[in-house]
Write an enzyme that holds these catalytic residues in place. Structure first.
Site, PDB file in Angstrom:
ATOM      1  N   HIS A  21      -1.279   0.298  -9.889  1.00 40.35           N
ATOM      2  CA  HIS A  21      -1.897  -0.671  -8.962  1.00 40.35           C
ATOM      3  C   HIS A  21      -2.461  -1.881  -9.725  1.00 40.35           C
ATOM      4  O   HIS A  21      -3.668  -2.138  -9.694  1.00 40.35           O
ATOM      5  CB  HIS A  21      -2.977   0.003  -8.101  1.00 40.35           C
ATOM      6  CG  HIS A  21      -3.219  -0.734  -6.804  1.00 40.35           C
ATOM      7  ND1 HIS A  21      -3.675  -0.113  -5.654  1.00 40.35           N
ATOM      8  CD2 HIS A  21      -3.074  -2.045  -6.476  1.00 40.35           C
ATOM      9  CE1 HIS A  21      -3.801  -1.012  -4.687  1.00 40.35           C
ATOM     10  NE2 HIS A  21      -3.447  -2.187  -5.161  1.00 40.35           N
ATOM     11  N   ARG A  56       0.862  -1.172   0.000  1.00 45.83           N
ATOM     12  CA  ARG A  56       0.000   0.000   0.000  1.00 45.83           C
ATOM     13  C   ARG A  56       0.901   1.226   0.000  1.00 45.83           C
ATOM     14  O   ARG A  56       1.960   1.233   0.645  1.00 45.83           O
ATOM     15  CB  ARG A  56      -0.912   0.027   1.230  1.00 45.83           C
ATOM     16  CG  ARG A  56      -2.095  -0.929   1.164  1.00 45.83           C
ATOM     17  CD  ARG A  56      -3.121  -0.517   0.098  1.00 45.83           C
ATOM     18  NE  ARG A  56      -4.270  -1.424   0.042  1.00 45.83           N
ATOM     19  CZ  ARG A  56      -4.373  -2.472  -0.784  1.00 45.83           C
ATOM     20  NH1 ARG A  56      -3.385  -2.765  -1.619  1.00 45.83           N
ATOM     21  NH2 ARG A  56      -5.461  -3.222  -0.778  1.00 45.83           N
ATOM     22  N   GLU A  78      -3.598   7.487  -3.929  1.00 44.21           N
ATOM     23  CA  GLU A  78      -4.046   6.995  -5.237  1.00 44.21           C
ATOM     24  C   GLU A  78      -5.375   7.608  -5.638  1.00 44.21           C
ATOM     25  O   GLU A  78      -6.261   7.707  -4.787  1.00 44.21           O
ATOM     26  CB  GLU A  78      -4.246   5.473  -5.154  1.00 44.21           C
ATOM     27  CG  GLU A  78      -3.038   4.701  -5.562  1.00 44.21           C
ATOM     28  CD  GLU A  78      -3.200   3.218  -5.337  1.00 44.21           C
ATOM     29  OE1 GLU A  78      -2.302   2.638  -4.728  1.00 44.21           O
ATOM     30  OE2 GLU A  78      -4.224   2.653  -5.748  1.00 44.21           O
TER      31      GLU A  78
HETATM   32  C1  GLV Z   1      -4.665  -5.273  -3.982  1.00 43.57           C
HETATM   33  O1  GLV Z   1      -4.027  -4.281  -3.727  1.00 43.57           O
HETATM   34  C2  GLV Z   1      -5.440  -6.002  -3.033  1.00 43.57           C
HETATM   35  O2  GLV Z   1      -5.441  -5.659  -1.849  1.00 43.57           O
HETATM   36  O3  GLV Z   1      -6.105  -6.974  -3.465  1.00 43.57           O
END
Ligand code: GLV
Ligand code: GLV
Length: 322
Positions: A282, A235, A264
């Site tokens: 991401h 993250r 983000e």
């Molecule tokens: C992706 O970042 C997830 O948490 O699945």
């Protein structure tokens, strides 16, 4: 009567088929994020909310429907949901761990390769017509083979990343006190400071928690080698992004490969001008197979919630133990 499910974004076809077969589905028809109001509108008239990691599910949304039976997150991370509040209201929250482990580990490696060997810069170089022939000093990068990989967060994903390193004869360091990593591979547990000082590649795999926020900031960047590369597929807010920018600009570290950002989809000003960072939007779990499998787990969680069973991937198990 079939239960009603509100789905905040269209998921892969196979998943939508399964959902449509078992639920009355209200799905966001547009391939874009919904506003809070739109999520409230959909949630207030459903039995189950199926949401994404990019949807912030706060107490206003959770409490907008007194008949809400469950919140099904299409992600392994669930820091986007006020789980504590849902737990108070006895609303189960579920996630999709396991199925995205290997795919995310592949992506961490894709970022290691592309940062170390300057693949993105090379691609631009060729496309821009700058390739005039082989050069002894053209786009020199760093070796990966035989180097030291530091894993911060040696859980499922961190271990999968470390396993891949054995083909590269790498030394593995990890900083977690509780990890099963040494059951599968040779690795050495060290404190975070030692890991940062000794690793050539540092890869982050911790969940987003109050105690992991800005885990990597000024002090940590200064401990790292100036040849080191930082990889983040966890993250964004695990890194202090402003300090990362400074570390990249002033070459405290050699580079970074990022899939996630502190705010983000915004990036800290200046980051896109840095050549020594590879930026991905991401997409660590974004393979056709894995996004489908995540949807199937989400579907199974939703079905279990509707039946009153404990869902296979429950986040707040304590509501069943009260
Ligand atoms: C992706 O970042 C997830 O948490 O699945
Ligand atoms: C590179 O292409 C080499 O032959 O050394």
């Amino acid at each position: 009567m079939k239960p009603k499910i509100f789905v905040t974004r269209m998921l892969p076809d196979k998943v939508m088929e399964k959902l449509n077969h078992n639920f009355i589905v209200n799905v966001n028809p547009d391939d874009k994020a919904l506003s809070k109001e739109e999520i409230i509108n959909g949630t207030s008239d459903c039995d189950i909310l199926l949401c994404l990691l990019s949807d912030t599910i706060d107490s206003d949304i959770i409490s907008c429907n007194p008949n809400l039976k469950g919140i099904v997150n299409y992600a392994v991370g669930f820091n986007n949901i006020d789980v504590e509040f849902a737990t108070k209201l006895n609303i189960p929250v579920t996630n999709t761990p396991g199925v995205l482990t290997e795919t995310t580990a592949d992506m961490a490696w894709a970022l290691i390769f592309s940062s170390a060997r300057r693949i993105v810069e090379s691609d631009k170089f060729v496309r821009n017509g700058k390739f005039k022939g082989w050069g002894p000093k053209l786009l020199l990068g760093a070796d990966i083979y035989g180097k030291t990989l530091g894993i911060i967060g040696a859980g499922r994903i961190g271990i999968a990343v470390a396993k891949r390193a054995s083909g590269f004869n790498m030394k593995i360091l990890y900083s977690d006190k509780n990890s099963n990593i040494e059951k599968t591979i040779q690795a050495k547990q060290v404190d975070l400071k030692t890991l940062l000082k000794e690793s050539d590649f540092v890869s982050l795999h911790v969940p987003m928690l109050p105690e992991t926020r800005h885990l990597i900031g000024e002090k940590e960047f200064k401990l790292m080698k100036d040849t080191a590369i930082l990889i983040n597929t966890s993250r964004g807010a695990v890194i202090n992004e402003k300090m990362l920018l400074q570390a990249l600009q002033e070459k405290w570290i050699a580079g970074a490969g990022l899939d996630v950002y502190e705010n983000e989809p915004e990036l800290v000003d200046g980051l896109i001008d840095c050549e020594n960072v590879v930026l991905a939007p991401h997409i660590a779990s974004a393979s056709v197979e894995t996004r489908t499998n995540m949807g199937i787990i989400a579907f199974e969680n939703a079905v279990a919630i509707w039946r009153g069973d404990i869902p296979p991937q429950i986040v707040n198990r304590e509501i069943y133990e009260k």
